[in-house]
Motif scaffolding. Structure first.
Motif, PDB file in Angstrom:
ATOM      1  N   ARG A  88     -16.858   3.416  26.031  1.00 57.70           N
ATOM      2  CA  ARG A  88     -17.469   2.121  26.097  1.00 57.70           C
ATOM      3  C   ARG A  88     -18.286   2.142  27.390  1.00 57.70           C
ATOM      4  N   LYS A 112     -27.419  -1.669  19.170  1.00 58.52           N
ATOM      5  CA  LYS A 112     -27.537  -2.023  20.369  1.00 58.52           C
ATOM      6  C   LYS A 112     -27.271  -3.652  20.791  1.00 58.52           C
ATOM      7  N   HIS A 148     -17.669   1.960  17.603  1.00 58.73           N
ATOM      8  CA  HIS A 148     -17.410   0.978  18.625  1.00 58.73           C
ATOM      9  C   HIS A 148     -18.505  -0.325  18.170  1.00 58.73           C
ATOM     10  N   TYR A 149     -19.608   0.032  18.042  1.00 57.90           N
ATOM     11  CA  TYR A 149     -20.760  -1.083  17.922  1.00 57.90           C
ATOM     12  C   TYR A 149     -21.326  -0.997  16.525  1.00 57.90           C
ATOM     13  N   THR A 150     -22.068  -2.097  16.042  1.00 54.00           N
ATOM     14  CA  THR A 150     -22.902  -1.775  14.847  1.00 54.00           C
ATOM     15  C   THR A 150     -24.320  -1.261  15.210  1.00 54.00           C
ATOM     16  N   GLN A 179     -21.257  -7.803  22.969  1.00 51.68           N
ATOM     17  CA  GLN A 179     -19.667  -7.745  23.294  1.00 51.68           C
ATOM     18  C   GLN A 179     -19.581  -7.616  24.918  1.00 51.68           C
ATOM     19  N   TYR A 209     -21.281   4.259  16.802  1.00 51.89           N
ATOM     20  CA  TYR A 209     -20.950   3.405  15.635  1.00 51.89           C
ATOM     21  C   TYR A 209     -19.519   3.113  15.346  1.00 51.89           C
ATOM     22  N   ASP A 239     -25.186  -5.440  19.237  1.00 53.69           N
ATOM     23  CA  ASP A 239     -23.669  -5.667  19.212  1.00 53.69           C
ATOM     24  C   ASP A 239     -23.058  -5.144  20.519  1.00 53.69           C
ATOM     25  N   LEU A 240     -23.612  -3.830  21.131  1.00 54.09           N
ATOM     26  CA  LEU A 240     -23.019  -3.431  22.430  1.00 54.09           C
ATOM     27  C   LEU A 240     -23.405  -4.471  23.314  1.00 54.09           C
TER      28      LEU A 240
END
Length: 101
Positions: A16, A58, A54-56, A64, A52, A60-61
Protein backbone atom coordinates in the motif's frame (compact mmCIF):
# COMPACT_ATOMS: atom_id res chain seq x y z
CA UNK A 1 -4.37 -9.40 5.13
CA UNK A 2 -5.26 -8.85 8.75
CA UNK A 3 -3.56 -10.96 11.39
CA UNK A 4 -5.39 -12.51 14.34
CA UNK A 5 -4.56 -9.56 16.61
CA UNK A 6 -6.12 -7.10 14.13
CA UNK A 7 -2.79 -5.80 12.81
CA UNK A 8 -2.28 -5.40 9.09
CA UNK A 9 0.28 -7.76 7.53
CA UNK A 10 3.64 -6.06 6.94
CA UNK A 11 3.60 -7.07 3.25
CA UNK A 12 0.22 -5.38 2.84
CA UNK A 13 1.54 -2.23 4.51
CA UNK A 14 4.56 -2.19 2.17
CA UNK A 15 2.43 -2.75 -0.93
CA UNK A 16 0.00 0.00 0.00
CA UNK A 17 2.81 2.42 0.83
CA UNK A 18 4.54 1.67 -2.49
CA UNK A 19 1.31 2.13 -4.43
CA UNK A 20 0.59 5.44 -2.73
CA UNK A 21 4.12 6.70 -3.30
CA UNK A 22 3.87 5.70 -6.96
CA UNK A 23 0.58 7.58 -7.29
CA UNK A 24 2.14 10.71 -5.79
CA UNK A 25 5.22 10.57 -8.00
CA UNK A 26 3.27 9.90 -11.18
CA UNK A 27 0.74 12.62 -10.41
CA UNK A 28 3.56 15.13 -10.11
CA UNK A 29 5.12 13.90 -13.36
CA UNK A 30 2.04 13.36 -15.53
CA UNK A 31 -0.95 14.86 -13.77
CA UNK A 32 -3.59 12.73 -12.05
CA UNK A 33 -5.83 12.49 -15.13
CA UNK A 34 -3.08 10.80 -17.14
CA UNK A 35 -2.02 8.27 -14.51
CA UNK A 36 -3.23 4.69 -15.05
CA UNK A 37 -3.41 1.71 -12.73
CA UNK A 38 -0.82 0.04 -14.95
CA UNK A 39 1.52 3.04 -14.40
CA UNK A 40 1.00 2.91 -10.64
CA UNK A 41 1.59 -0.84 -10.38
CA UNK A 42 4.68 -0.68 -12.57
CA UNK A 43 6.19 2.21 -10.58
CA UNK A 44 5.39 0.43 -7.29
CA UNK A 45 6.95 -2.77 -8.66
CA UNK A 46 3.83 -4.86 -7.99
CA UNK A 47 1.41 -6.73 -10.23
CA UNK A 48 -1.84 -5.07 -11.20
CA UNK A 49 -3.62 -7.90 -9.40
CA UNK A 50 -1.94 -6.69 -6.19
CA UNK A 51 -3.27 -3.21 -6.86
CA UNK A 52 -6.79 -4.53 -7.37
CA UNK A 53 -6.54 -6.66 -4.24
CA UNK A 54 -6.41 -3.40 -2.27
CA UNK A 55 -8.18 -0.79 -4.41
CA UNK A 56 -10.87 -0.68 -7.08
CA UNK A 57 -9.16 2.10 -9.07
CA UNK A 58 -6.85 5.08 -8.67
CA UNK A 59 -9.69 7.13 -7.19
CA UNK A 60 -10.21 4.52 -4.48
CA UNK A 61 -6.49 4.62 -3.66
CA UNK A 62 -6.60 8.41 -3.34
CA UNK A 63 -9.86 8.40 -1.35
CA UNK A 64 -8.60 5.80 1.12
CA UNK A 65 -5.46 7.88 1.65
CA UNK A 66 -7.49 11.06 2.19
CA UNK A 67 -9.84 9.26 4.60
CA UNK A 68 -6.86 8.02 6.65
CA UNK A 69 -5.30 11.48 6.58
CA UNK A 70 -8.54 12.99 7.88
CA UNK A 71 -8.69 10.44 10.71
CA UNK A 72 -5.04 11.10 11.61
CA UNK A 73 -5.57 14.87 11.70
CA UNK A 74 -8.71 14.48 13.84
CA UNK A 75 -6.90 12.18 16.28
CA UNK A 76 -3.98 14.62 16.52
CA UNK A 77 -6.39 17.46 17.24
CA UNK A 78 -8.09 15.47 20.01
CA UNK A 79 -4.72 14.57 21.55
CA UNK A 80 -3.52 18.18 21.51
CA UNK A 81 -6.80 19.46 22.99
CA UNK A 82 -6.62 16.96 25.83
CA UNK A 83 -3.17 18.07 26.98
CA UNK A 84 -3.32 20.58 29.83
CA UNK A 85 -1.77 23.94 29.13
CA UNK A 86 -2.00 23.72 25.34
CA UNK A 87 -3.34 26.56 23.27
CA UNK A 88 -6.40 25.30 21.33
CA UNK A 89 -5.79 27.92 18.60
CA UNK A 90 -2.20 26.80 17.99
CA UNK A 91 -1.72 24.63 14.91
CA UNK A 92 0.34 21.50 15.72
CA UNK A 93 3.74 21.50 13.98
CA UNK A 94 3.03 18.26 12.10
CA UNK A 95 -0.23 19.61 10.72
CA UNK A 96 1.46 22.86 9.75
CA UNK A 97 4.11 20.93 7.77
CA UNK A 98 1.43 18.83 6.09
CA UNK A 99 -0.58 21.87 5.05
CA UNK A 100 2.51 23.68 3.80
CA UNK A 101 3.40 20.64 1.70
Amino acid sequence: MVESDGAVDLRVQRSRASLLQALFELTVEKGFAHVTVRDIAKRANVNRSTFYRHYTDKYDLLNQYLDQLQRDVAEAAVRSESRPGTDPDRVPAGLRLLLEH
